[in-house]
Design a protein around this motif. Structure first.
Motif, PDB file in Angstrom:
ATOM      1  N   THR A   1       3.680  12.531   0.348  1.00  0.00           N
ATOM      2  CA  THR A   1       3.815  10.926   0.688  1.00  0.00           C
ATOM      3  C   THR A   1       3.607  10.596  -0.928  1.00  0.00           C
ATOM      4  OG1 THR A   1       1.458  11.142   1.243  1.00  0.00           O
ATOM      5  CG2 THR A   1       3.172  10.748   2.746  1.00  0.00           C
ATOM      6  N   THR A   2       3.036  11.088  -1.880  1.00  0.00           N
ATOM      7  CA  THR A   2       2.996  10.817  -3.256  1.00  0.00           C
ATOM      8  C   THR A   2       2.742  11.780  -4.045  1.00  0.00           C
ATOM      9  OG1 THR A   2       2.585   8.957  -4.679  1.00  0.00           O
ATOM     10  CG2 THR A   2       0.645   9.652  -3.508  1.00  0.00           C
ATOM     11  N   ASP A   3       2.623  11.670  -5.359  1.00  0.00           N
ATOM     12  CA  ASP A   3       2.476  12.760  -6.399  1.00  0.00           C
ATOM     13  C   ASP A   3       0.862  13.247  -6.281  1.00  0.00           C
ATOM     14  OD1 ASP A   3       1.853  14.019  -8.586  1.00  0.00           O
ATOM     15  OD2 ASP A   3       3.332  12.981 -10.108  1.00  0.00           O
ATOM     16  N   PRO A   4       0.641  14.614  -5.645  1.00  0.00           N
ATOM     17  CA  PRO A   4      -0.546  15.226  -5.598  1.00  0.00           C
ATOM     18  C   PRO A   4      -1.286  15.250  -6.725  1.00  0.00           C
ATOM     19  CG  PRO A   4       1.108  16.965  -5.368  1.00  0.00           C
ATOM     20  CD  PRO A   4       1.891  15.486  -5.461  1.00  0.00           C
ATOM     21  N   ARG A   5      -0.790  15.150  -7.952  1.00  0.00           N
ATOM     22  CA  ARG A   5      -1.382  15.319  -9.242  1.00  0.00           C
ATOM     23  C   ARG A   5      -2.151  14.047  -9.568  1.00  0.00           C
ATOM     24  NH1 ARG A   5       3.702  16.939 -12.461  1.00  0.00           N
ATOM     25  NH2 ARG A   5       4.232  15.032 -11.207  1.00  0.00           N
TER      26      ARG A   5
ATOM     27  N   ASN B   1      15.941   8.105  12.696  1.00  0.00           N
ATOM     28  CA  ASN B   1      15.623   7.327  14.125  1.00  0.00           C
ATOM     29  C   ASN B   1      15.672   5.893  14.106  1.00  0.00           C
ATOM     30  OD1 ASN B   1      13.680   6.566  12.789  1.00  0.00           O
ATOM     31  ND2 ASN B   1      12.143   8.015  13.823  1.00  0.00           N
ATOM     32  N   GLY B   2      15.954   5.115  13.010  1.00  0.00           N
ATOM     33  CA  GLY B   2      16.131   3.883  13.042  1.00  0.00           C
ATOM     34  C   GLY B   2      14.896   2.920  13.055  1.00  0.00           C
ATOM     35  N   ILE B   3      13.718   3.581  13.113  1.00  0.00           N
ATOM     36  CA  ILE B   3      12.371   2.988  13.191  1.00  0.00           C
ATOM     37  C   ILE B   3      12.087   2.847  11.690  1.00  0.00           C
ATOM     38  CG2 ILE B   3      10.031   3.103  13.901  1.00  0.00           C
ATOM     39  CD1 ILE B   3      11.074   5.033  16.083  1.00  0.00           C
ATOM     40  N   PRO B   4      11.849   1.626  11.203  1.00  0.00           N
ATOM     41  CA  PRO B   4      11.389   1.081   9.811  1.00  0.00           C
ATOM     42  C   PRO B   4      10.029   1.908   9.544  1.00  0.00           C
ATOM     43  CG  PRO B   4      12.172  -0.794  10.774  1.00  0.00           C
ATOM     44  CD  PRO B   4      11.982   0.215  11.959  1.00  0.00           C
ATOM     45  N   CYS B   5       9.964   2.448   8.535  1.00  0.00           N
ATOM     46  CA  CYS B   5       8.741   2.955   8.323  1.00  0.00           C
ATOM     47  C   CYS B   5       8.415   3.184   6.652  1.00  0.00           C
ATOM     48  CB  CYS B   5       8.313   4.356   8.751  1.00  0.00           C
ATOM     49  SG  CYS B   5       9.151   5.702   8.049  1.00  0.00           S
ATOM     50  N   VAL B   6       7.344   3.358   5.988  1.00  0.00           N
ATOM     51  CA  VAL B   6       7.037   3.871   4.649  1.00  0.00           C
ATOM     52  C   VAL B   6       7.001   5.300   4.606  1.00  0.00           C
ATOM     53  CG1 VAL B   6       5.616   3.553   2.639  1.00  0.00           C
ATOM     54  CG2 VAL B   6       5.952   1.749   4.261  1.00  0.00           C
ATOM     55  N   ARG B   7       8.071   5.895   3.815  1.00  0.00           N
ATOM     56  CA  ARG B   7       8.006   7.405   3.931  1.00  0.00           C
ATOM     57  C   ARG B   7       7.259   7.851   2.738  1.00  0.00           C
ATOM     58  NH1 ARG B   7       9.865   9.409   8.234  1.00  0.00           N
ATOM     59  NH2 ARG B   7      12.100   8.154   8.060  1.00  0.00           N
ATOM     60  N   GLY B   8       7.343   7.240   1.691  1.00  0.00           N
ATOM     61  CA  GLY B   8       6.439   7.961   0.468  1.00  0.00           C
ATOM     62  C   GLY B   8       6.449   6.661  -0.685  1.00  0.00           C
ATOM     63  N   VAL B   9       5.679   7.145  -1.706  1.00  0.00           N
ATOM     64  CA  VAL B   9       5.403   6.185  -2.928  1.00  0.00           C
ATOM     65  C   VAL B   9       5.650   6.995  -4.101  1.00  0.00           C
ATOM     66  CG1 VAL B   9       4.081   4.808  -3.839  1.00  0.00           C
ATOM     67  CG2 VAL B   9       3.782   4.886  -1.395  1.00  0.00           C
ATOM     68  N   SER B  10       6.487   6.329  -4.933  1.00  0.00           N
ATOM     69  CA  SER B  10       6.373   7.475  -6.176  1.00  0.00           C
ATOM     70  C   SER B  10       6.267   6.591  -7.471  1.00  0.00           C
ATOM     71  CB  SER B  10       7.737   8.126  -6.403  1.00  0.00           C
ATOM     72  OG  SER B  10       8.887   7.311  -6.402  1.00  0.00           O
ATOM     73  N   SER B  11       6.092   7.059  -8.614  1.00  0.00           N
ATOM     74  CA  SER B  11       6.070   6.197  -9.866  1.00  0.00           C
ATOM     75  C   SER B  11       6.669   6.788 -11.216  1.00  0.00           C
ATOM     76  CB  SER B  11       4.523   5.851 -10.221  1.00  0.00           C
ATOM     77  OG  SER B  11       3.955   7.123 -10.704  1.00  0.00           O
ATOM     78  N   LEU B  12       7.427   5.805 -11.755  1.00  0.00           N
ATOM     79  CA  LEU B  12       8.358   6.413 -12.807  1.00  0.00           C
ATOM     80  C   LEU B  12       7.693   5.584 -14.211  1.00  0.00           C
ATOM     81  CD1 LEU B  12      10.697   7.718 -13.611  1.00  0.00           C
ATOM     82  CD2 LEU B  12      11.867   5.897 -13.409  1.00  0.00           C
TER      83      LEU B  12
ATOM     84  N   ASP C   1      -2.263   0.733 -15.682  1.00  0.00           N
ATOM     85  CA  ASP C   1      -2.670   0.193 -14.480  1.00  0.00           C
ATOM     86  C   ASP C   1      -2.134   1.269 -13.559  1.00  0.00           C
ATOM     87  OD1 ASP C   1      -4.396  -1.688 -15.309  1.00  0.00           O
ATOM     88  OD2 ASP C   1      -2.623  -3.203 -15.246  1.00  0.00           O
ATOM     89  N   ALA C   2      -1.047   2.241 -13.802  1.00  0.00           N
ATOM     90  CA  ALA C   2      -0.389   2.792 -13.118  1.00  0.00           C
ATOM     91  C   ALA C   2      -0.952   3.439 -11.851  1.00  0.00           C
ATOM     92  CB  ALA C   2       0.876   3.541 -13.721  1.00  0.00           C
ATOM     93  N   ALA C   3      -1.680   4.526 -12.327  1.00  0.00           N
ATOM     94  CA  ALA C   3      -2.468   5.591 -11.637  1.00  0.00           C
ATOM     95  C   ALA C   3      -3.225   4.709 -10.446  1.00  0.00           C
ATOM     96  CB  ALA C   3      -3.270   6.346 -12.303  1.00  0.00           C
ATOM     97  N   LYS C   4      -4.024   3.601 -10.791  1.00  0.00           N
ATOM     98  CA  LYS C   4      -4.790   2.960  -9.892  1.00  0.00           C
ATOM     99  C   LYS C   4      -3.796   2.283  -8.824  1.00  0.00           C
ATOM    100  CE  LYS C   4      -8.451  -0.791  -9.578  1.00  0.00           C
ATOM    101  NZ  LYS C   4      -8.942  -1.648 -10.720  1.00  0.00           N
TER     102      LYS C   4
ATOM    103  N   ALA D   1      -2.453   4.577  -6.482  1.00  0.00           N
ATOM    104  CA  ALA D   1      -3.519   4.910  -5.349  1.00  0.00           C
ATOM    105  C   ALA D   1      -3.772   3.868  -4.333  1.00  0.00           C
ATOM    106  CB  ALA D   1      -4.719   5.645  -6.035  1.00  0.00           C
ATOM    107  N   LEU D   2      -3.825   2.795  -4.810  1.00  0.00           N
ATOM    108  CA  LEU D   2      -3.853   1.430  -4.000  1.00  0.00           C
ATOM    109  C   LEU D   2      -2.844   1.267  -2.829  1.00  0.00           C
ATOM    110  CD1 LEU D   2      -5.365  -1.086  -6.443  1.00  0.00           C
ATOM    111  CD2 LEU D   2      -6.636  -0.115  -4.564  1.00  0.00           C
ATOM    112  N   ILE D   3      -1.623   1.404  -3.614  1.00  0.00           N
ATOM    113  CA  ILE D   3      -0.302   1.409  -2.694  1.00  0.00           C
ATOM    114  C   ILE D   3      -0.276   2.265  -1.642  1.00  0.00           C
ATOM    115  CG2 ILE D   3       2.231   1.220  -2.803  1.00  0.00           C
ATOM    116  CD1 ILE D   3       2.134  -0.568  -5.330  1.00  0.00           C
ATOM    117  N   HIS D   4      -0.538   3.607  -2.042  1.00  0.00           N
ATOM    118  CA  HIS D   4      -0.493   4.527  -1.246  1.00  0.00           C
ATOM    119  C   HIS D   4      -1.492   4.513  -0.165  1.00  0.00           C
ATOM    120  CE1 HIS D   4      -1.192   8.964   0.188  1.00  0.00           C
ATOM    121  NE2 HIS D   4       0.098   9.047   0.191  1.00  0.00           N
ATOM    122  N   GLU D   5      -2.699   3.973  -0.644  1.00  0.00           N
ATOM    123  CA  GLU D   5      -3.724   3.815   0.727  1.00  0.00           C
ATOM    124  C   GLU D   5      -3.357   2.827   1.598  1.00  0.00           C
ATOM    125  OE1 GLU D   5      -7.603   2.593  -0.951  1.00  0.00           O
ATOM    126  OE2 GLU D   5      -8.373   2.394   0.963  1.00  0.00           O
TER     127      GLU D   5
END
Ligand code: ADP
Ligand code: ASP
Ligand code: MG
Length: 456
Positions: free
Chosen positions: A228-232, A294-305, A440-443, A446-450
């Motif tokens: 769901t996001t970068d494990p590092r 399946n047509g159900i809206p959801c958050v699949r994952g979060v990434s950062s660039l 601020d990116a790492a924090k 994490a906040l958005i993933h949470e």
């Protein structure tokens, strides 16, 4: 027929290569196997080329390390009957590589094409070794059929030519496993050695899978699948069991390192599913990427660039969103600058656009020329570039239908003291993108993933 790609971590050591062999031995029909260089080698080749070009002689010691790594694997895993032949092939390549480093240390410069030549040795050697480890496999030299063309100082795959060369190289049905190096290629006009960019072995595998209309592309790596996001960066990541091509494309283009971004398009186009699997846990189901939704809206994952810059245009023209969008976008893309995100005019009359940091100065200059008249007439008050920006992308099919999600995430960041620099304008149905400062990116991730995944 399947195409399997094994990344650097999967082909890094005797232990991991033993797993690779077991995975391939368990296949019930011949496959195409695409391999990266031994884990970490490409970085070291680049570092050694640079230090040689500074006149240093540490390449001598480095060549000893590189040679031992390859010979140790050959001695441990290649049967006697083939060992001497493969040792000789690798030894010839190592000799050539050592000579190039020596040459660099004498001429004290590092032309771009020489660096491309140096890094090519990684995949040229690993592919010969992996073919030798397998019981019934043929080695194929990728330099004979992967072709690039020059585009705005970058090497990009020549899809048409490469497609036809791949079809000639691998007549179907395959009669035995075929092993090739990923990443490496040749320029179609000059025949010089080139490559598809860092992490490009995934893309090589996708080009082969698409050209041959494979049943599936398997990307074997060192994690259980797409997370769901970068494990590092974030601890409580979850495995994504399945996702759509578009979701994976968005997550990867916004930094999910697990697949090199251009990889998805060729297989998506041919509707060839991708599976992400773990070489170190081969029985885990991994992640299945296909067209189904399946047509159900959801958050699949979060990434950062990271490594991006924000260019902001302020003034009354910025309120004419359609005009400024088109003109800004065209001015950049005509000059080979990829636009990563167009921001909402959040603060009164600001319009913002995100480009790679390396294109910041050029981008500002292009805007100054594109909007010169408006600058004179004060319809544009200023054009300002800021480096060190990171885009956080929240991705999922139908995400825009999740009521209040964007504002909720933006609020979460503000509440935690993180300044939101820009928010995407909603052009994509699957992604909400938020720009924050690099520090601020790492924090923020994490906040958005949470907020968007752990608590949902
Ligand atoms: P390979 O050598 O197999 O090509 P990479 O290092 O290129 O491997 O990609 C795999 C790595 O990508 C993982 O080890 C993980 O740390 C990182 N990664 C970043 N984001 C994600 C994500 N969303 N899901 C899975 N892995 C990710
Ligand atoms: N060996 C290359 C790199 O490290 C290509 C790859 O691993 O996909 O970038
Ligand atoms: Mg990779």
């Amino acid at each position: 027929m399947k195409v399997l790609k094994f990344g650097g971590t999967s082909v890094g050591t005797v232990a991991s290569l033993t797993n690779v062999k077991e995975i391939i031995d368990a296949l019930d029909e011949p496959a195409i196997v695409v391999v990266s260089a031994l884990g970490g080698l490409t970085d070291r080749l680049i570092a050694t080329a640079k230090s040689s070009a500074e006149g240093k002689e540490d390449y001598v010691e480095e060549m000893n390390v590189i040679s031992s790594r390859h010979y140790d694997i050959i001695d441990a895993l290649i049967p006697n009957s083939r060992r001497e032949g493969i040792r000789a092939e690798i030894s010839a390549l190592l000799k050539e590589l050592g000579d190039i480093f020596k040459g660099l240390s004498l001429i004290r410069s590092l032309p771009e094409r020489t660096l491309d030549l140096v890094v090519s040795f990684g995949e040229r050697m690993s592919s010969i070794i992996v073919a030798g480890i397998l019981n019934d496999a043929q080695h194929h030299n990728s330099l004979n059929f992967m072709r690039t063309e020059r585009w705005f100082n970058k090497d990009i795959a020549d899809r048409q030519l490469t497609d036809s060369l791949i079809k000639k190289e691998f007549p179907l049905p395959l009669t035995r496993h075929c092993v090739m190096g990923g990443f490496i290629s040749r320029d179609r006009d000059t025949n010089e050695i080139t490559n598809l960019g860092r992490g490009g072995s995934d893309y090589s595998a996708a080009l082969v899978a698409a050209a041959l209309e494979a049943d599936e592309l398997e990307i074997w790596t060192d994690v259980d699948g797409f997370l769901t996001t970068d494990p590092r960066i974030v601890k409580n990541v979850k495995l994504i069991p399945s996702m759509t091509f578009v979701e994976s494309m968005e997550l990867c283009s916004y930094g999910a390192k697990v697949i090199y971004p251009p990889t998805i398009y060729p297989v998506f186009h041919k509707n060839i599913p991708i599976r992400i699997l773990n070489t170190f846990n081969p029985s885990a189901p991994g992640t299945y990427i296909c067209d189904a939704n399946n047509g159900i809206p959801c958050v699949r994952g979060v990434s950062s660039l990271g490594n991006n810059a924000l260019i902001t245009i302020s003034g009354s023209l910025a309120t004419n969103v359609a005009e400024i969008n088109t003109r800004a976008y065209n001015a950049l893309s005509r000059n080979g600058i990829g636009v990563l995100l167009v921001g909402q005019p959040e603060h009164g009359t600001d319009f913002s656009i995100v480009v790679p940091s390396s294109d910041l100065e050029k981008g500002v200059r292009l805007f100054q020329s594109e909007f010169s008249q408006e600058l004179r007439e004060e319809e544009v008050a200023s054009i300002e570039g800021k480096p060190d920006m990171t885009i956080i992308a929240i991705v999922g099919e139908g995400i825009k239908k999740i009521s209040g999600l964007g504002p909720r995430l933006v609020n979460t960041l503000w509440r935690n003291g993180i300044e939101v620099k820009s928010v995407s304008d909603g052009a994509s149905e699957t992604t909400i993108a938020i720009v924050v400062k690099k520090d601020d990116a790492a924090k923020a991730l994490a906040l958005i993933h949470e907020s968007a995944i752990e608590r949902s």
